[in-house]
Design an enzyme around this catalytic site. Sequence first.
Site, PDB file in Angstrom:
ATOM      1  CG  HIS A  65      -0.509   5.540   2.416  1.00  0.00           C
ATOM      2  ND1 HIS A  65      -1.722   6.194   2.490  1.00  0.00           N
ATOM      3  CD2 HIS A  65       0.159   6.076   1.369  1.00  0.00           C
ATOM      4  CE1 HIS A  65      -1.786   7.080   1.508  1.00  0.00           C
ATOM      5  NE2 HIS A  65      -0.655   7.027   0.812  1.00  0.00           N
ATOM      6  CG  HIS A  80       3.891   7.178  -0.391  1.00  0.00           C
ATOM      7  ND1 HIS A  80       3.761   5.829  -0.635  1.00  0.00           N
ATOM      8  CD2 HIS A  80       2.745   7.765  -0.807  1.00  0.00           C
ATOM      9  CE1 HIS A  80       2.579   5.608  -1.188  1.00  0.00           C
ATOM     10  NE2 HIS A  80       1.948   6.769  -1.309  1.00  0.00           N
TER      11      HIS A  80
END
Length: 161
Positions: A65, A80
Site C-alpha cells: 500500500h 501512502h
Amino acid sequence: MFNFFKKAPVEFYIPVNGKIVSLEEVPDPVFSQKMMGDGIAVMPTNGDIVSPAKGTVILVAATKHAVGLRAEDGSEILIHVGLETVALDGKGFRVAVKEGDKVTAGQLLIEVDWEYIGTNAKSTITPVVITNSQEGKKQYTFTEEKEGTAGKTVLFTASAK
C-alpha cells in the site's frame, strides 16, 4: 563560499490523477499533523501510482500500500495509497518495482484497484509525504493547482535553502 550556480528547484509530479488537497485535510492525524513530514495529498480519480521524480525505490511496504523513494536531490518521498490500507494485506495492489530499483518520473510504481480500495479501506486519499522534510535542508513549495494528471502536474518543488 558563494554558489553562483544555484541549482534550479527539483520538480516532483503528482503520482496519480486526482484532486489535490492539503495534508491537513487528510482524515488521519499521522498525516494531517505532519508526524511523518510535510507533504500534500491527492484524492485519486483514476489511474495507477507513478513515480513523482527520478530516484531510487527505498521502501516497498510488505502490504503493497506504500512506496518510498529517494529522489536525486536527496528528498525522501513516501506515497501512502489510501488510509487504513495496511489491513487489506496487499489486496487491490500490484507493485511494479522493488527496493533498490532506479525509477524515472512518471514510471509505474503500483497498479491500484480503486474500486476495491474505495469499498474496503477508510479512504482512497493518498498522502505524498516528504519524510526527511524536518532536516530543514530544503525549501518545499507546494502547488496551488486543485487537480492534477499523473506524471504531468507538478505537485511541489524542492530547492536548497
